[in-house]
Motif scaffolding. Structure first.
Motif, mmCIF file in Angstrom:
data_model
loop_
_atom_site.group_PDB
_atom_site.id
_atom_site.type_symbol
_atom_site.label_atom_id
_atom_site.label_comp_id
_atom_site.label_asym_id
_atom_site.label_seq_id
_atom_site.Cartn_x
_atom_site.Cartn_y
_atom_site.Cartn_z
ATOM 1 N N THR A 27 -42.253 130.682 -66.536
ATOM 2 C CA THR A 27 -41.290 130.880 -65.453
ATOM 3 C C THR A 27 -40.740 132.298 -65.448
ATOM 4 O O THR A 27 -40.738 132.975 -64.412
ATOM 5 C CB THR A 27 -40.130 129.875 -65.571
ATOM 6 O OG1 THR A 27 -40.654 128.544 -65.542
ATOM 7 C CG2 THR A 27 -39.139 130.057 -64.430
ATOM 8 N N THR A 28 -40.278 132.773 -66.612
ATOM 9 C CA THR A 28 -39.668 134.106 -66.699
ATOM 10 C C THR A 28 -40.659 135.187 -67.075
ATOM 11 O O THR A 28 -40.327 136.375 -66.971
ATOM 12 C CB THR A 28 -38.534 134.092 -67.729
ATOM 13 O OG1 THR A 28 -39.071 133.768 -69.033
ATOM 14 C CG2 THR A 28 -37.485 133.049 -67.367
ATOM 15 N N THR B 98 -41.627 136.060 -70.012
ATOM 16 C CA THR B 98 -41.055 136.811 -71.122
ATOM 17 C C THR B 98 -41.397 136.127 -72.436
ATOM 18 O O THR B 98 -41.760 134.945 -72.472
ATOM 19 C CB THR B 98 -39.525 136.927 -71.003
ATOM 20 O OG1 THR B 98 -38.955 135.608 -70.917
ATOM 21 C CG2 THR B 98 -39.134 137.737 -69.780
ATOM 22 N N ASN C 196 -35.247 138.168 -74.597
ATOM 23 C CA ASN C 196 -36.443 137.897 -73.804
ATOM 24 C C ASN C 196 -37.178 139.211 -73.577
ATOM 25 O O ASN C 196 -36.699 140.078 -72.835
ATOM 26 C CB ASN C 196 -36.071 137.245 -72.471
ATOM 27 C CG ASN C 196 -35.474 135.865 -72.654
ATOM 28 O OD1 ASN C 196 -35.912 135.104 -73.508
ATOM 29 N ND2 ASN C 196 -34.470 135.531 -71.866
#
Length: 247
Positions: free
Chosen positions: A131-132, A134, A90
């Motif tokens: 959400t992340t 990445t 990621n």
């Protein structure tokens, strides 16, 4: 015989109908045979590639049902092809533009202290996970000897190209205001607030990719009340002298 009127048309129609009906029965039976042959071929399971069986969830004599049982997916085998491993990482959003296919990577593993393994970035997801924040990147690593095990944890270091005119400043030098991110520099004995563009964050230091020039004197810990044009005095840090004695 029909052309010479030796056979009645009705008899011909009956014969043709009987033939077509029998042919349909033969075709249906042949379809059943083909289905049974296909089911019988499932007795042998062929892997789509050469590899090593890393998990076996069935045994000799066990009943194997077609499809999933109770919405629970049961895999018969897990097969691993260890000659070339795929590593998924990621990548933080701020490095997503630099993470392009062809980029080289170095992998380190706890079970191989002091050693690094080379890999290459092959492809990315071309989208940021909301959400992340990445970017998923796939890195291929050649593993001809098989010493790297599938599923192992590794740390990946991507060799991202740096900015040609970037500078490193302490994080404490950044000024966050409504006008955006700024850095205070000293020009002609006065403070000057410059808007800057940050790059990579290295913890205690941060990369500035635009807004600074070579030779600028940056105020490391500017007060919140600092404004452009305010007179400042540059104080050089006092030199420390180590003292000691012998007895």
């Amino acid at each position: 015989m029909l052309a010479t009127h030796a056979v009645a048309q009705q008899d011909v129609d009956n014969a043709v109908g009987t033939y077509n009906a029998n042919k349909s029965i033969v075709d249906a039976n042949q379809a059943n045979v083909n289905q049974l042959e296909t089911l019988q071929s499932f007795e042998k399971v062929y892997a789509p590639f050469d590899g090593i069986i890393t998990a076996r969830n069935t045994d000799v004599g066990q009943l194997i049902s077609a499809g999933n049982s109770g919405n629970v997916k049961t895999d018969l085998f897990h097969v691993s092809q260890s000659g070339k491993l795929r590593v998924y990482v990621n990548v933080p959003e701020q490095y997503s533009q630099a993470a392009t296919p062809g980029l080289t990577a170095e992998l380190t593993l706890a079970e191989f202290p002091g050693r690094t393994f080379q890999g290459k970035l092959i492809r990315t997801s071309d989208s940021i996970n909301y959400t992340t924040r990445t970017l998923i990147a796939e890195i291929d690593v050649d593993n001809p000897t098989g010493e790297l095990l599938s599923g192992a944890y590794t740390q990946v270091h991507l060799k991202v190209p740096g900015q040609p005119s970037s500078y490193m400043v302490p994080v404490s030098a950044l000024i966050f205001r409504s006008h955006g991110l700024q850095v205070a520099v000293v020009e002609n004995g006065a403070a000057l607030l410059r808007p800057v563009t940050p790059g990579r964050d290295y913890g205690e230091e941060i990369e500035i990719v635009s807004g600074l020039q070579a030779g600028d004197t940056v105020i490391v810990n500017p007060p919140d009340s600092l404004v452009s044009g305010q007179k400042v005095q540059v104080v050089q840090p006092a030199a420390t002298t180590a003292t000691g004695g012998a007895s």
